[in-house]
Structures are given as structure tokens and as C-alpha cells.
Design a protein around this motif. Structure first.
Motif, PDB file in Angstrom:
ATOM      1  N   ASP A 175       0.835  -1.203   0.000  1.00 26.57           N
ATOM      2  CA  ASP A 175       0.000   0.000   0.000  1.00 26.57           C
ATOM      3  C   ASP A 175       0.871   1.255   0.000  1.00 26.57           C
ATOM      4  N   LEU A 176       1.891   1.252   0.839  1.00 23.40           N
ATOM      5  CA  LEU A 176       2.770   2.420   0.930  1.00 23.40           C
ATOM      6  C   LEU A 176       3.556   2.622  -0.366  1.00 23.40           C
ATOM      7  N   ALA A 177       3.999   1.529  -0.982  1.00 21.55           N
ATOM      8  CA  ALA A 177       4.702   1.632  -2.262  1.00 21.55           C
ATOM      9  C   ALA A 177       3.777   2.202  -3.334  1.00 21.55           C
ATOM     10  N   GLN A 178       2.531   1.760  -3.338  1.00 23.84           N
ATOM     11  CA  GLN A 178       1.557   2.292  -4.290  1.00 23.84           C
ATOM     12  C   GLN A 178       1.332   3.786  -4.037  1.00 23.84           C
ATOM     13  N   LEU A 179       1.212   4.173  -2.779  1.00 19.78           N
ATOM     14  CA  LEU A 179       1.027   5.576  -2.420  1.00 19.78           C
ATOM     15  C   LEU A 179       2.168   6.429  -2.951  1.00 19.78           C
ATOM     16  N   VAL A 180       3.393   6.041  -2.663  1.00 21.98           N
ATOM     17  CA  VAL A 180       4.563   6.808  -3.093  1.00 21.98           C
ATOM     18  C   VAL A 180       4.631   6.855  -4.619  1.00 21.98           C
ATOM     19  N   GLY A 181       4.301   5.757  -5.258  1.00 23.94           N
ATOM     20  CA  GLY A 181       4.354   5.700  -6.716  1.00 23.94           C
ATOM     21  C   GLY A 181       3.310   6.560  -7.398  1.00 23.94           C
ATOM     22  N   GLN A 182       2.186   6.793  -6.737  1.00 25.29           N
ATOM     23  CA  GLN A 182       1.095   7.535  -7.363  1.00 25.29           C
ATOM     24  C   GLN A 182       0.948   8.976  -6.865  1.00 25.29           C
ATOM     25  N   LEU A 183       1.764   9.382  -5.914  1.00 28.57           N
ATOM     26  CA  LEU A 183       1.682  10.756  -5.423  1.00 28.57           C
ATOM     27  C   LEU A 183       1.948  11.764  -6.540  1.00 28.57           C
ATOM     28  N   ALA A 184       1.262  12.884  -6.503  1.00 29.72           N
ATOM     29  CA  ALA A 184       1.534  13.969  -7.442  1.00 29.72           C
ATOM     30  C   ALA A 184       2.831  14.677  -7.075  1.00 29.72           C
ATOM     31  N   ASP A 185       3.206  14.632  -5.799  1.00 34.71           N
ATOM     32  CA  ASP A 185       4.451  15.232  -5.346  1.00 34.71           C
ATOM     33  C   ASP A 185       5.604  14.257  -5.539  1.00 34.71           C
ATOM     34  N   ALA A 186       6.767  14.828  -5.824  1.00 32.82           N
ATOM     35  CA  ALA A 186       7.966  14.019  -5.964  1.00 32.82           C
ATOM     36  C   ALA A 186       8.397  13.508  -4.592  1.00 32.82           C
ATOM     37  N   VAL A 187       8.887  12.279  -4.550  1.00 33.58           N
ATOM     38  CA  VAL A 187       9.486  11.717  -3.343  1.00 33.58           C
ATOM     39  C   VAL A 187      10.896  11.290  -3.718  1.00 33.58           C
ATOM     40  N   VAL A 188      11.854  11.843  -2.979  1.00 38.34           N
ATOM     41  CA  VAL A 188      13.261  11.534  -3.202  1.00 38.34           C
ATOM     42  C   VAL A 188      13.847  11.109  -1.864  1.00 38.34           C
ATOM     43  N   VAL A 189      14.508   9.959  -1.864  1.00 39.07           N
ATOM     44  CA  VAL A 189      15.201   9.482  -0.670  1.00 39.07           C
ATOM     45  C   VAL A 189      16.668   9.345  -1.028  1.00 39.07           C
ATOM     46  N   ALA A 190      17.530   9.840  -0.128  1.00 41.47           N
ATOM     47  CA  ALA A 190      18.973   9.719  -0.309  1.00 41.47           C
ATOM     48  C   ALA A 190      19.582   9.124   0.952  1.00 41.47           C
ATOM     49  N   ASP A 191      20.605   8.295   0.769  1.00 43.14           N
ATOM     50  CA  ASP A 191      21.252   7.647   1.908  1.00 43.14           C
ATOM     51  C   ASP A 191      22.183   8.620   2.629  1.00 43.14           C
ATOM     52  N   ALA A 192      22.930   8.112   3.596  1.00 44.14           N
ATOM     53  CA  ALA A 192      23.779   8.960   4.431  1.00 44.14           C
ATOM     54  C   ALA A 192      24.837   9.720   3.633  1.00 44.14           C
ATOM     55  N   GLU A 193      25.234   9.181   2.499  1.00 43.90           N
ATOM     56  CA  GLU A 193      26.237   9.842   1.663  1.00 43.90           C
ATOM     57  C   GLU A 193      25.613  10.781   0.633  1.00 43.90           C
ATOM     58  N   GLY A 194      24.278  10.821   0.571  1.00 45.60           N
ATOM     59  CA  GLY A 194      23.619  11.689  -0.393  1.00 45.60           C
ATOM     60  C   GLY A 194      23.388  11.034  -1.741  1.00 45.60           C
ATOM     61  N   THR A 195      23.428   9.713  -1.759  1.00 46.60           N
ATOM     62  CA  THR A 195      23.158   8.958  -2.979  1.00 46.60           C
ATOM     63  C   THR A 195      21.660   8.676  -3.061  1.00 46.60           C
ATOM     64  N   ILE A 196      21.058   8.944  -4.192  1.00 44.07           N
ATOM     65  CA  ILE A 196      19.622   8.762  -4.377  1.00 44.07           C
ATOM     66  C   ILE A 196      19.275   7.282  -4.388  1.00 44.07           C
TER      67      ILE A 196
END
Length: 176
Positions: A37-58
């Protein structure tokens, strides 16, 4: 919300963590959404979602991020956030990013940030976003930072135009 605004607002309070950090388990209430459900939510959001790790890698780049920044996920994943941070702002960005990752604290956790960003084609965007620090259970420091981002370029340009027009009017120059 009134009836003429589309009915009652949905209540998702039961999906939020309780005081101990776990999902709410009140009798008679729905359980928290699944990972699917959460994956579907993130995939269908109109807003961009960007996650980066501790080093700043997407590490996560949803379809809205691809539309906003012009980079398909396959070309953004594994790359540095420098992909979207304009060169002029990179030193300041990385100074703050490293401090947050080292301390586990951000003063922006409950604030909307508005900054310039870079599109794949090289033009500047004005974006607004919120950040969330992602921590593994029991960890003091985050392992990643998630941002929910929206394009505010048109609104920012209109604000700038109105500010310039107001300055001209105050100076007695009148409108164009």
C-alpha cells in the motif's frame, strides 16, 4: 469540511504511530497499511518523493520526481543529489546534509523549505519540500533522508513579478 466541499474529511489517525512509535492497535480500527500500500502511495503521489542515503546517494525516486526533474528513475538512482542541487548551492547543501546525518537533528523537520533546484535540461526550478529523517529501530542517527517535493516555479515567478510591480508603483513608475 462542509457538505458543499465534498463531504466529510477522511480520518487516517489510526494509521499513525502511537506514542511508543508502533502502529495504532485500537480495537475496532483498521490496521496500518501494508508495504505494498505504501509503495503504491509513493508511486502515485503527485508530489515528488526523493530518498537519499547517508552519503547523499539517491535510493528512491518516484515517477513524480522523474516528471519534475526530468531524470528517469533508472538514471537518477545511485547518483548524487548534485543531480538536482544547483552548483552555486552545493557547498551549503552538503555542509547542512553532513551535519544532519552526523547529529540526527534537523531544524527543518516541521517546516516547508523553498529552494532553487536544477532540471535535467539545465533550467532552474523553484521547489518547496519537507524532509523526514529515516532511522532504523534503536538508531540515534538517520540512515537516509526523505523529501516530499513540489514544483513552485510558477508561484515563485508570479510572486517575483508582483514584488517588482509593487516596487515600481511605490517608486512612482507605474505598471508596464
Amino acid at each position: 469540511m462542509t457538505d458543499d466541499e465534498g463531504g466529510e474529511a477522511p480520518c487516517f489517525a489510526h494509521l499513525l504511530p502511537d506514542e511508543a512509535g508502533g502502529p495504532s492497535e485500537r480495537p475496532g480500527e483498521a490496521r496500518a497499511p501494508s508495504e505494498a500500500d505504501l509503495a503504491q502511495l509513493v508511486g502515485q503521489l503527485a508530489d515528488a518523493v526523493v530518498v537519499a542515503d547517508a552519503e547523499g546517494t539517491i535510493t528512491l525516486w518516484n515517477p513524480a520526481a522523474a516528471r519534475l526533474f526530468g531524470w528517469p528513475a533508472g538514471q537518477a538512482l545511485g547518483r548524487s543529489l548534485d543531480l538536482i542541487v544547483p552548483p552555486r548551492y552545493r557547498d551549503r547543501h552538503w555542509e547542512g546534509y553532513r551535519r544532519v546525518m552526523a547529529t540526527g537533528h534537523t531544524r527543518y523537520g516541521d517546516r516547508l523549505l523553498e529552494v532553487p533546484a536544477l532540471h535535467r535540461e539545465g533550467h532552474r526550478l523553484s521547489i518547496a519540500f519537507t524532509v523526514t529523517l529515516l532511522r532504523r529501530p534503536g538508531a540515534d542517527r538517520p540512515h537516509a533522508i526523505a523529501a516530499v517535493v513540489r514544483d513552485e516555479t510558477e508561484r515563485w515567478q508570479e510572486h517575483r513579478r508582483l514584488t517588482e510591480e509593487l516596487a515600481r508603483l511605490r517608486a512612482g513608475a507605474g505598471p508596464d
